[in-house]
Design a protein around this motif. Structure first.
Motif, short mmCIF file in Angstrom:
data_model
loop_
_atom_site.label_atom_id
_atom_site.label_comp_id
_atom_site.label_asym_id
_atom_site.label_seq_id
_atom_site.Cartn_x
_atom_site.Cartn_y
_atom_site.Cartn_z
N ASP A 3 0.83 -1.20 0.00
CA ASP A 3 0.00 0.00 0.00
C ASP A 3 0.87 1.25 0.00
OD1 ASP A 3 -1.52 -2.24 1.09
OD2 ASP A 3 -3.14 -0.80 1.27
N ALA A 4 1.95 1.25 0.81
CA ALA A 4 2.81 2.42 0.87
C ALA A 4 3.45 2.68 -0.49
CB ALA A 4 3.89 2.21 1.94
N GLN A 5 3.92 1.62 -1.15
CA GLN A 5 4.53 1.79 -2.47
C GLN A 5 3.50 2.27 -3.48
OE1 GLN A 5 6.08 -2.21 -2.66
NE2 GLN A 5 8.16 -1.50 -2.43
N ASN A 6 2.29 1.73 -3.40
CA ASN A 6 1.24 2.19 -4.30
C ASN A 6 1.01 3.68 -4.16
OD1 ASN A 6 0.57 -0.20 -5.57
ND2 ASN A 6 -0.81 -0.85 -3.95
N ILE A 7 1.02 4.18 -2.94
CA ILE A 7 0.72 5.58 -2.68
C ILE A 7 1.89 6.47 -3.06
CG2 ILE A 7 0.23 7.26 -0.85
CD1 ILE A 7 -1.30 4.97 0.57
N GLY A 99 -4.73 -6.55 3.66
CA GLY A 99 -3.80 -5.73 2.91
C GLY A 99 -3.99 -4.24 3.08
N LYS A 100 -5.05 -3.83 3.76
CA LYS A 100 -5.33 -2.41 3.95
C LYS A 100 -4.52 -1.83 5.12
CE LYS A 100 -8.69 -1.72 0.88
NZ LYS A 100 -8.60 -0.69 -0.18
N ILE A 101 -4.18 -0.56 5.01
CA ILE A 101 -3.59 0.16 6.12
C ILE A 101 -4.74 0.65 6.99
CG2 ILE A 101 -2.26 2.17 6.83
CD1 ILE A 101 -0.76 1.95 4.15
N VAL A 102 -4.72 0.26 8.26
CA VAL A 102 -5.78 0.63 9.21
C VAL A 102 -5.16 1.41 10.36
CG1 VAL A 102 -7.54 -0.20 10.80
CG2 VAL A 102 -7.21 -1.35 8.59
N GLU A 126 -3.99 -4.07 19.44
CA GLU A 126 -3.68 -5.49 19.23
C GLU A 126 -4.96 -6.30 19.06
OE1 GLU A 126 -0.09 -6.78 21.90
OE2 GLU A 126 -1.01 -5.00 22.79
N GLU A 127 -6.00 -5.93 19.79
CA GLU A 127 -7.28 -6.63 19.65
C GLU A 127 -7.89 -6.37 18.27
OE1 GLU A 127 -8.45 -8.90 21.96
OE2 GLU A 127 -6.41 -8.49 22.66
N ILE A 128 -7.77 -5.15 17.78
CA ILE A 128 -8.27 -4.83 16.43
C ILE A 128 -7.49 -5.61 15.38
CG2 ILE A 128 -8.30 -2.99 14.69
CD1 ILE A 128 -9.20 -1.09 16.92
N ALA A 129 -6.18 -5.73 15.57
CA ALA A 129 -5.37 -6.51 14.62
C ALA A 129 -5.83 -7.96 14.57
CB ALA A 129 -3.89 -6.42 15.00
N LYS A 130 -6.27 -8.50 15.71
CA LYS A 130 -6.80 -9.87 15.73
C LYS A 130 -8.13 -9.95 14.98
CE LYS A 130 -4.83 -10.90 20.30
NZ LYS A 130 -5.18 -11.16 21.73
N MET A 131 -8.93 -8.90 15.06
CA MET A 131 -10.24 -8.89 14.40
C MET A 131 -10.13 -8.82 12.89
SD MET A 131 -12.33 -6.16 16.74
CE MET A 131 -11.81 -5.90 18.42
N ILE A 132 -9.05 -8.19 12.41
CA ILE A 132 -8.90 -8.02 10.96
C ILE A 132 -7.54 -8.55 10.52
CG2 ILE A 132 -10.55 -6.18 10.50
CD1 ILE A 132 -8.42 -4.14 11.04
N PRO A 133 -7.35 -9.87 10.62
CA PRO A 133 -6.07 -10.45 10.22
C PRO A 133 -5.77 -10.16 8.76
CG PRO A 133 -7.77 -12.15 10.44
CD PRO A 133 -8.34 -10.90 11.02
N GLY A 134 -4.54 -9.81 8.50
CA GLY A 134 -4.15 -9.45 7.13
C GLY A 134 -4.10 -7.96 6.91
N ALA A 135 -4.75 -7.18 7.77
CA ALA A 135 -4.68 -5.72 7.68
C ALA A 135 -3.38 -5.25 8.34
CB ALA A 135 -5.88 -5.09 8.36
N PHE A 164 2.32 10.38 18.25
CA PHE A 164 2.99 9.09 18.38
C PHE A 164 2.29 8.05 17.51
CE2 PHE A 164 3.79 11.20 22.48
CZ PHE A 164 5.16 11.10 22.55
N TYR A 165 3.05 7.11 16.99
CA TYR A 165 2.47 6.02 16.22
C TYR A 165 3.31 4.77 16.40
CZ TYR A 165 6.10 7.02 12.70
OH TYR A 165 7.30 7.23 12.06
N CYS A 166 2.68 3.60 16.29
CA CYS A 166 3.42 2.35 16.38
C CYS A 166 2.73 1.28 15.55
CB CYS A 166 3.57 1.89 17.84
SG CYS A 166 2.02 1.47 18.68
N GLY A 167 3.50 0.31 15.11
CA GLY A 167 2.96 -0.76 14.28
C GLY A 167 4.05 -1.72 13.86
N ASP A 168 3.65 -2.79 13.22
CA ASP A 168 4.59 -3.85 12.84
C ASP A 168 4.95 -3.85 11.36
OD1 ASP A 168 4.56 -4.75 15.47
OD2 ASP A 168 2.95 -6.20 15.10
#
Length: 226
Positions: A3-7, A99-102, A126-135, A164-168
């Motif tokens: 997504d980042a490269q697309n943008i 595949g979406k950036i959330v 982290e709970e949201i990441a579990k709800m939308i695996p692949g995002a 502030f921001y964080c992510g994997d």
């Protein structure tokens, strides 16, 4: 291609952003993104409310339902309440976000805002990441009061409020850092998504100072670089 490269690698600087939630945070962020020349679709359970909020923002903003807002979006911003399973229910309406950036702006607040319902071992991010695996979930904007998310309020003297921001996912974080900057804040990388536990605790501290101690909400954290 990510997504980042697309943008960025195609030279596209205008993003299509779905803002999910029509409360103060969602509405104010939508306005800041439009002012930064992004295309914004505001999603609400009440599509008419979303349209009313979007109309004065100009031709780059529109309002609709949650599900319709995410169609074709480059970035999806979750700005809904955590209490009473509101965020969980809304995410269930969004469909496949693989595949979406959330961007998760939520805080796991108790109904009275005076405590968090999660912490230490997990976070709403982290709970949201579990709800939308692949995002590609990135925590951001949760430590900033809605009142500061208005034109002219992001700066305190000569200093911008810290976003502030964080992510994997490094490429998703690059996109989010750009959006934080576009919204008028100074982006600061806080590491992996697990560190959302600390950002959510920071937000609760800010709430305690603002509401519990009467300090007011016209404030923001400022991380001073050396």
């Amino acid at each position: 291609m990510s997504d980042a490269q697309n943008i960025f690698n195609t030279g596209i600087t205008q993003m299509k952003i779905a803002v999910i939630g029509s409360g103060n945070v969602g509405s104010n962020l939508a306005n800041l993104f439009v002012l930064a020349n992004h295309q914004v679709v505001l999603g609400s359970r009440d599509a008419n409310k979303a349209k009313e909020i979007a109309e004065p923002l100009g031709e780059n903003a529109q309002g609709t339902t949650y599900a319709e807002a995410v169609v074709g979006a480059d970035v999806i911003v979750i700005a809904t309440p955590w209490a009473n399973n509101v965020t969980q229910d809304v995410i269930g309406e969004l469909g496949d976000l693989s595949g979406k950036i959330v961007i998760d702006c939520t805080n796991p607040l108790a109904p009275d805002y005076m405590s968090n319902t999660l912490g230490h071992t997990t976070s709403s991010a982290e709970e949201i990441a579990k709800m939308i695996p692949g995002a590609k979930v990135v925590k951001a904007f949760n430590t900033i009061f809605a009142e500061v998310m208005t034109p002219g309020k992001q700066t305190f003297g000569e200093n911008k409020g810290t976003g502030f921001y964080c992510g994997d996912y490094p490429e998703a974080k690059e996109v989010v850092a750009q959006l934080i900057q576009d919204a008028g804040f100074e982006p600061v990388d806080a590491g992996v998504l697990k560190n959302a536990r600390y950002l959510e605790a920071m937000a609760q501290l800010n709430i305690q100072i603002a509401y519990g101690l009467g300090g007011g909400t016209d404030v923001a954290f400022r991380y001073m670089r050396r």
